[in-house]
Scaffold this motif. Structure first.
Motif, PDB file in Angstrom:
ATOM      1  N   TYR A 169       0.826  -1.209   0.000  1.00  0.00           N
ATOM      2  CA  TYR A 169       0.000   0.000   0.000  1.00  0.00           C
ATOM      3  C   TYR A 169       0.860   1.257   0.000  1.00  0.00           C
ATOM      4  O   TYR A 169       0.504   2.269  -0.624  1.00  0.00           O
ATOM      5  CB  TYR A 169      -0.954  -0.002   1.194  1.00  0.00           C
ATOM      6  CG  TYR A 169      -2.239  -0.751   0.910  1.00  0.00           C
ATOM      7  CD1 TYR A 169      -3.382  -0.074   0.488  1.00  0.00           C
ATOM      8  CD2 TYR A 169      -2.304  -2.130   1.021  1.00  0.00           C
ATOM      9  CE1 TYR A 169      -4.562  -0.759   0.211  1.00  0.00           C
ATOM     10  CE2 TYR A 169      -3.461  -2.829   0.745  1.00  0.00           C
ATOM     11  CZ  TYR A 169      -4.596  -2.140   0.342  1.00  0.00           C
ATOM     12  OH  TYR A 169      -5.757  -2.809   0.055  1.00  0.00           O
ATOM     13  N   TRP A 172       1.945   1.889  -3.496  1.00  0.00           N
ATOM     14  CA  TRP A 172       0.864   2.432  -4.326  1.00  0.00           C
ATOM     15  C   TRP A 172       0.684   3.922  -4.054  1.00  0.00           C
ATOM     16  O   TRP A 172       0.566   4.722  -4.984  1.00  0.00           O
ATOM     17  CB  TRP A 172      -0.440   1.682  -4.069  1.00  0.00           C
ATOM     18  CG  TRP A 172      -1.549   2.128  -4.983  1.00  0.00           C
ATOM     19  CD1 TRP A 172      -1.475   2.351  -6.326  1.00  0.00           C
ATOM     20  CD2 TRP A 172      -2.910   2.404  -4.630  1.00  0.00           C
ATOM     21  NE1 TRP A 172      -2.686   2.740  -6.835  1.00  0.00           N
ATOM     22  CE2 TRP A 172      -3.586   2.789  -5.810  1.00  0.00           C
ATOM     23  CE3 TRP A 172      -3.608   2.348  -3.429  1.00  0.00           C
ATOM     24  CZ2 TRP A 172      -4.945   3.117  -5.812  1.00  0.00           C
ATOM     25  CZ3 TRP A 172      -4.964   2.688  -3.441  1.00  0.00           C
ATOM     26  CH2 TRP A 172      -5.623   3.061  -4.618  1.00  0.00           C
ATOM     27  N   SER A 192      -2.725   3.249 -12.774  1.00  0.00           N
ATOM     28  CA  SER A 192      -2.261   2.815 -11.461  1.00  0.00           C
ATOM     29  C   SER A 192      -3.408   2.224 -10.660  1.00  0.00           C
ATOM     30  O   SER A 192      -3.258   1.200  -9.988  1.00  0.00           O
ATOM     31  CB  SER A 192      -1.638   3.993 -10.704  1.00  0.00           C
ATOM     32  OG  SER A 192      -1.283   3.615  -9.395  1.00  0.00           O
ATOM     33  N   HIS A 196      -4.003  -1.635  -9.172  1.00  0.00           N
ATOM     34  CA  HIS A 196      -4.254  -1.875  -7.752  1.00  0.00           C
ATOM     35  C   HIS A 196      -5.560  -2.629  -7.528  1.00  0.00           C
ATOM     36  O   HIS A 196      -5.589  -3.658  -6.836  1.00  0.00           O
ATOM     37  CB  HIS A 196      -4.291  -0.553  -6.994  1.00  0.00           C
ATOM     38  CG  HIS A 196      -4.635  -0.707  -5.545  1.00  0.00           C
ATOM     39  ND1 HIS A 196      -3.714  -1.096  -4.599  1.00  0.00           N
ATOM     40  CD2 HIS A 196      -5.819  -0.557  -4.879  1.00  0.00           C
ATOM     41  CE1 HIS A 196      -4.312  -1.168  -3.413  1.00  0.00           C
ATOM     42  NE2 HIS A 196      -5.578  -0.837  -3.561  1.00  0.00           N
TER      43      HIS A 196
END
Length: 570
Positions: A169, A172, A192, A196
């Motif tokens: 996370y 990201w 992106s 995810h």
């Protein structure tokens, strides 16, 4: 065993500094809201553990799963330790006899016969047979939010899983941060998000124009192409349903991540509306059919990233912009550009001060176009024209193009822009080409004149070059706010630079040639050169300036420019 445990904790202390520390998103150039100081929370951890196949139970406490405290990382908890609400507290039964009354907890081990923070013995707490029974329900009212691992799992398996989750996370968030602090490309952000969520997603504005959709899913991404605007939008059949659906109208009032269960077909998806100054401006939609508190929290976060990207780049460009945008807006506002600062900003994107540049201003017709539509147009320009920088300010799009980086001529640029501008019914004014970035403010004024002056005359050309309008403008309005250098014939400046670099005398040759009414014999005599030398010089002048000397208006413009220099006005 105890020594091994201590050694492991020491290793963890070092690794935590490297992997587990979440930066405050409020410090980022994107200016993210403080509620996203940390994205990962207990509900996300719980859902990921369930996906992994762990046997776990969850107590939400007094909060919903979406609003649980965001977590920075993990810590081991020991009796009497102060509780840090920003950390997941790992409570091992053999090391903890009393659970804290606050915080986010992960319970490992056999928690039978627990003595709670209130000193009351909790017989058979969290034993598998009692989960959901009266004892567990009683504990819900007195304990903080917690996850209980309801099986005898290897501690290191759980630890490694949680470490990977926090790192994943964090990476990201860092990826989104890099995009926001760079070009703020909506397509990159959505790509992106696609990686995810592993679900098709797209963004539309308040008029249902599609701003980004990195991957299509037949049957679910239903778009129509609007040839008047030159962009895709939600299909007409779906829009018709939206207009008659009371349930859908209610979704236009929501804030944060939500689930839409259609009342006119079997569609289910997650979405987050985008609000700017209390006005609905569109939404991000993720084709996920299984809503959960953790997923809704992630959708809320992702919707705020989308909003922030647009705020950064086009809606409020005065706040967070990249180097070239900042420079462009200073030029628009006629702010003096300092050479050393400008050179540094240009170097950040591998531009040079003496590259060939051109700039333009784009205006809209009477079409109703939203800020998000503007965002799409700017993205298209940047993607299709290499070496371009765009920004939106006070109702217009401004463009700076490095022709050297883009490896294109003025003619090639005109052709490239035609695919973008004409389909969207826009008008653009374009400056002369220039080779000193410090002259950007002056050439931005040229672009403004090239755009506005033809409109005053009710001309409807979509692509207007300053070189085509300058003489008419000069004769009717004077030089306006332009410096003399900005109104004079660009060809003379090119000849001067050519003479400087090559040791030639084309400038004087052209001046005498025009003064002698293009009489070759008289020109050669005045310059004291052989008559056969003159045609070669004139041919070279034509190539350098690009001026048609057979056109009397072109000759008039050149002679007016020579007069300015002779009077020392420049």
């Amino acid at each position: 065993m105890e020594l091994g445990y201590v050694a492991f904790c020491s290793w963890y202390g070092l690794m935590y500094l490297k992997y587990m520390s979440y930066d405050d998103l409020g410090k980022l150039g994107c200016g993210m809201e403080k509620r996203w100081k940390h994205l990962v929370n207990l509900s996300i951890i719980f859902e990921k553990m369930v996906e992994r196949g762990f046997s776990v139970r969850m107590n939400w406490g007094e909060n919903s799963g979406v609003n649980l405290q965001g977590l920075k990382g993990m810590k081991f908890y020991e009796d009497g330790q102060d509780v840090d609400p920003e950390f997941l507290l790992i409570c091992q039964r053999e090391r903890v006899s009393e659970l804290p009354a606050a915080g986010c907890l992960l319970l490992l081990g056999d928690w039978s016969c627990l003595v709670g923070a209130d000193g009351v013995k909790r017989d058979d707490f969290c034993s598998e047979n009692e989960v959901g029974g009266s004892v567990f329900d009683e504990m819900k009212g007195s304990l903080a939010e917690f996850i209980w691992v309801a099986e005898d799992l290897d501690f290191y398996v759980v630890w490694n899983f949680l470490t990977d989750l926090f790192v994943r996370y964090r990476e990201w968030e860092k990826e989104l941060d890099d995009i926001l602090q760079g070009e703020c490309d909506l397509n990159d952000i959505c790509q992106s998000g696609l990686s995810h969520f592993q679900k098709v997603l797209f963004v539309h504005d308040e008029y249902y124009y599609i701003l980004a959709c990195p991957e299509y899913e037949p049957g679910r991404t239903k778009f129509d192409y609007n040839s008047n605007i030159g962009h895709y939008m939600q299909d007409s059949e779906t829009l018709a349903h939206f207009q008659t659906s009371a349930a859908y109208q209610e979704t236009l009032k929501t804030v944060g991540g939500q689930c839409w269960d259609s009342d006119f077909n079997d569609e289910v998806c997650l979405y987050a509306n985008i609000w700017i100054e209390d006005s609905y401006k569109g939404r991000v939609i993720i084709l996920e059919t299984n809503p959960s508190p953790g997923k809704l929290r992630e959708v809320t976060f992702f919707g705020d990233v989308i909003k922030q990207a647009i705020l950064n780049r086009y809606v409020y460009p005065g706040e967070d912009t990249n180097s070239m945008q900042s420079m462009l807006m200073n030029a628009i506002n006629n702010v003096e550009l300092k050479a050393e600062v400008l050179e540094e900003k240009a170097a950040e994107v591998n531009w040079k001060m003496d590259d060939q540049y051109i700039c333009g201003k784009i205006a809209f017709g009477k079409e109703k176009i939203s800020h998000y539509m503007i965002f799409g147009i700017c993205n298209t320009i940047r993607q299709q024209i290499k070496g371009s920088c765009t920004c939106y300010l006070e109702g217009a799009i401004y463009v700076l193009i490095n022709l050297t980086i883009g490896k294109m001529t003025e003619q090639e640029l005109r052709m490239q822009m035609s695919y973008i501008i004409r389909e969207v019914l826009l008008h653009v004014g374009v400056s002369n080409v220039f080779e000193n970035l410090l002259d950007l403010p002056m050439h931005m004024q040229q672009a403004e004149i090239a755009l506005s002056y033809p409109m005053e005359k009710n001309f409807t050309s979509w692509y207007n070059e300053f070189s085509e309008e300058v003489l008419d403008y000069w004769l009717t309005k004077g030089k306006g706010t332009l410096p003399w250098k900005g109104i004079m014939a660009d060809g003379l400046l090119r000849i001067k630079e050519y003479d400087r670099k090559n040791g030639t005398d084309l400038y004087q040759t052209l001046k005498v040639y025009l003064m002698c009414e293009r009489n070759s014999t008289l020109t050669a005599q005045t310059l004291a050169i052989h008559r056969s030398t003159l045609p070669h010089r004139i041919e070279r002048i034509n190539k350098v300036t690009g001026v048609n000397l057979d056109d009397y208006l072109s000759r008039l413009y050149l002679m007016m420019s020579f007069a300015v220099e002779d009077l020392g006005l420049e």
